[in-house]
Design an enzyme around this catalytic site. Structure first.
Site, short mmCIF file in Angstrom:
data_model
loop_
_atom_site.label_atom_id
_atom_site.label_comp_id
_atom_site.label_asym_id
_atom_site.label_seq_id
_atom_site.Cartn_x
_atom_site.Cartn_y
_atom_site.Cartn_z
N ASP A 109 -36.11 -98.32 -7.13
CA ASP A 109 -36.23 -98.98 -8.32
C ASP A 109 -36.79 -98.62 -8.69
OD1 ASP A 109 -33.40 -99.55 -7.59
OD2 ASP A 109 -33.32 -100.94 -6.71
N LYS B 242 -34.48 -100.34 -13.12
CA LYS B 242 -34.07 -100.99 -13.61
C LYS B 242 -35.37 -101.73 -14.73
CE LYS B 242 -28.94 -101.02 -12.41
NZ LYS B 242 -29.50 -100.20 -11.01
N MET C 167 -34.85 -113.99 -11.61
CA MET C 167 -34.85 -113.31 -13.21
C MET C 167 -34.87 -114.56 -14.04
SD MET C 167 -31.85 -110.62 -11.32
CE MET C 167 -31.31 -111.72 -9.66
#
Length: 259
Positions: free
Chosen positions: A39, A61, A174
């Site tokens: 990642d 991502k 997030m």
């Protein structure tokens, strides 16, 4: 290059960012990898623990940037396991803490490919700890919540409104883009004077830290140019950090002088 090892996929948590915070079991799994799917938040130095001939594929991502859809990553796990053998799916934090690890396992095992999960140190506890914030402390906080700031639909999590009414430490992942909404929710429940800290790129050399109260954190975060990836910690335990004592002692001193 077709290898002799049998198909297998290991979901490996790399930890919160500092490459030294991966587990020994994780390093040993990388040592045996035929393919590594990694990642965006992975420190590239971790790839050196894989064999030199191992295939390394970036599937990361980043907010606002192009990345492989989750479905494509799932397919890559299966295709590479069948073709090359042992695939290590290297993910930031822990695979089962907002890491979509369970979804990947469901897909992979539908093809009869065995899987293994190696837990990683979650950023939800390691990042606060790195700056001296304990998510729990006797007499201060009896529990902590870990909540996603942004759901799959792009909305703020409804659980934050529930958490804002509790005495628990609240760790929001997030949630950087939702900070104004988070602050508004806490203000609705008259939690204006609740301590809050935001840590960007925690446990890494690029770490950035801002702290204050619900009432002033928006301007502080804007002045510090805080951006993702960052973790938000809300609760009285924020005051317990040795790195933040000057911030909160200064506020207390001003209040005393006013009296």
């Amino acid at each position: 290059m077709i290898r002799d090892s049998k198909p297998k996929v290991t979901l490996l948590g790399a930890g919160p960012g500092d490459p030294e915070l991966i587990t020994l079991k994780g390093i040993l799994a990388l040592n045996k990898a035929d393919v590594v799917l990694y990642d965006a938040l992975i420190d590239p130095v971790l790839l050196k623990h894989a064999p030199a001939q191992a295939i390394k594929i970036f599937v990361g991502k980043r907010v606002g940037k192009h990345s492989l859809p989750q479905e494509d990553t799932n397919k890559l796990c299966v295709e590479n396991a069948l073709k090359h053998g042992h695939v290590v799916r290297l993910k930031g934090g822990d695979p089962f803490v907002f890491g979509r690890g369970s979804e990947e396992i469901d897909y992979i095992e539908a093809f009869g490919i065995p899987t293994e999960v190696i837990s990683g140190i979650s950023s939800s506890v390691a990042v606060p700890a790195q700056v001296g914030i304990p998510v729990t402390k006797r007499g201060v906080s009896e529990s902590f919540w870990v909540i996603t700031g942004t759901t799959s639909s792009g909305e703020i999590s409804r659980d934050i409104a529930l958490a804002a009414q509790s005495t628990a430490t609240v760790v929001i992942l997030m949630g950087t883009k939702k900070l104004p909404e988070i602050v508004s929710l806490y203000q609705q429940y008259d939690r204006n004077d609740l301590p809050i800290a935001i840590i960007q790129n925690g446990t890494t050399k690029e770490e950035k830290l801002v702290a204050g109260y619900i009432d002033d954190i928006l301007i502080k975060a804007e002045n510090a140019k805080i951006a993702a990836p960052a973790i938000i910690i809300i609760g009285e335990v924020v005051k317990e950090s040795y790195r933040l004592k000057e911030i909160y002692q200064e506020v207390v001193s001003v209040e005393i002088n006013r009296v």
